[in-house]
Design an enzyme around this catalytic site. Sequence first.
Site, short mmCIF file in Angstrom:
data_model
loop_
_atom_site.label_atom_id
_atom_site.label_comp_id
_atom_site.label_asym_id
_atom_site.label_seq_id
_atom_site.Cartn_x
_atom_site.Cartn_y
_atom_site.Cartn_z
N ASN A 30 22.30 59.84 71.52
CA ASN A 30 23.09 59.61 70.33
C ASN A 30 22.22 59.04 69.22
OD1 ASN A 30 23.10 56.61 70.59
ND2 ASN A 30 24.18 57.13 72.48
N ASP B 247 28.27 58.14 77.53
CA ASP B 247 29.44 58.12 78.43
C ASP B 247 29.34 59.22 79.49
OD1 ASP B 247 30.81 55.97 77.27
OD2 ASP B 247 31.51 57.26 75.63
N1 CTP Z 1 29.52 50.68 77.02
C1 CTP Z 1 28.92 50.50 78.25
N2 CTP Z 1 28.79 51.53 79.11
C2 CTP Z 1 29.20 52.76 78.80
C3 CTP Z 1 29.81 52.99 77.54
C4 CTP Z 1 29.95 51.92 76.67
O1 CTP Z 1 28.53 49.36 78.54
N3 CTP Z 1 29.05 53.76 79.66
C5 CTP Z 1 29.68 49.54 76.13
C6 CTP Z 1 28.86 49.61 74.86
O2 CTP Z 1 27.60 48.99 75.03
C7 CTP Z 1 29.71 48.83 73.87
C8 CTP Z 1 31.14 49.06 74.39
O3 CTP Z 1 31.01 49.50 75.73
O4 CTP Z 1 29.47 47.44 73.93
C9 CTP Z 1 31.97 50.04 73.62
O5 CTP Z 1 31.29 51.26 73.50
P1 CTP Z 1 31.94 52.46 72.68
O6 CTP Z 1 31.01 53.62 72.72
O7 CTP Z 1 32.45 51.96 71.37
O8 CTP Z 1 33.26 52.77 73.49
P2 CTP Z 1 33.56 53.36 74.91
O9 CTP Z 1 33.80 52.21 75.85
O10 CTP Z 1 32.51 54.34 75.33
O11 CTP Z 1 34.95 54.04 74.66
P3 CTP Z 1 35.34 55.30 73.71
O12 CTP Z 1 34.25 56.33 73.91
O13 CTP Z 1 36.66 55.72 74.22
O14 CTP Z 1 35.41 54.77 72.31
#
Ligand code: CTP
Length: 399
Positions: free
Chosen positions: A209, A278
């Site tokens: 990303n 993710d």
């Molecule tokens: N995070 C994590 N591990 C993952 C994904 C996210 O620890 N596999 C953590 C990121 O470091 C951040 C928080 O979760 O502190 C939120 O990440 P974000 O990308 O905003 O959201 P997601 O939890 O991935 O949810 P969504 O994609 O539904 O917004």
Amino acid sequence: MLNGKNIVLGVSGGIAVYKAVALTSKLTQAGANVKVVMTKHAAEFVTPLTFQAISRNEVYMDTFKEKDPKKIAHIDLADWADVFILAPATAHLIGRMANGLADDMLTTVLLATKAPVYIAPAMNVHMYDHPAVQQNMNILDQWGYKFIEPGEGYLACGYIGKGRLEEPEKIITLIESDLQQKKKWCGKKVLISAGPTREQVDPVRFFSNFSSGKMGYALAEKAVELGAEVHLVSGPTSLPTPRGVIAYDVTTAEEMFEQIVNLYAEMDIVIKSAAVADYRPVQTFDHKMKKKDGPLTIKIERTKDILQYLGDTKAHQFLVGFAAETQDILYYGKEKLTKKNLDAVVINDIGRKDIGFNSEQNEVVYLSKKGSEKRLKRMNKKQVAKQLLELMDSEVRKD
Ligand code: CTP
């Protein structure tokens, strides 16, 4: 605050050297032990004897003048220093430091010291604004050196502008308040995750990303300034490791998970600013995938949600997550705060081009479990980091 502190004052050659005499005097009056290192150009303006008489210590200029056979003078002096001040710092000294040169006593001691270094530049306004000087100062800033900005006013060269060495009293006040800051998180262990992760498809391709890591690195740098022991777990970025940080380089979400979980139990504060992927490919190919006619489908699977795991297994830690959102940012931020069992969440509007990913600036909302909601106006990421840590500090202290 400076009473009893060992201070090395580095003096380079500019007309403002006379102010360094006053600074030496004020520092000794404040109870500090001051040792002065001069460049040979500084001695063109004021003699070493003046500094010796005021500091009551020998003045250093020559790297090869080893008076005590039991010691190596430049290392001994570097280790002795609790605080290092450069006043005045000329464009030439700043340039030599930014290039890692050690061609005289002052620059050699500077390379060898582990003490915090405060740089008070003084030069003509056009020299100060020159891109070479600005770039050199940026490099030193990234390496963790602190700048005491020159004041504006009449310069010795006749110009009016920025470049005048800050007044000795002000230099001392700024250093004292900075040292005071350092005590706030002394003894605390802080874990910060930063940057993107990379999920490999084959030897030449990966999913990732746009995260640059700038926000996380700024947080790490500012946490060091508060006196914390800082552990930075970072995905691939092009940023230099901030001074004083214990760095762990990882590539994938799985590696980040392993490293963070290893450190988690002994941490007091955990800030997860990394943009973790993710999803990752179900299969990583050993050989380059050859192109074929028609569309290609790559099967991907979920990675572990590291923050969710940390929230679920939380003991004493103050846990802070980041939320990267493009719409209904407060709603989704609050949802992450509760769902991931966080103490606070920092919400980033990544839909905006002027802030967030890869930008120098950021504008965030800080929400905490205890109910504080603070919108930080747009500013550079180091300032955002400083303010975020102050908000966290006020809540950690209440516990
Ligand atoms: N995070 C994590 N591990 C993952 C994904 C996210 O620890 N596999 C953590 C990121 O470091 C951040 C928080 O979760 O502190 C939120 O990440 P974000 O990308 O905003 O959201 P997601 O939890 O991935 O949810 P969504 O994609 O539904 O917004």
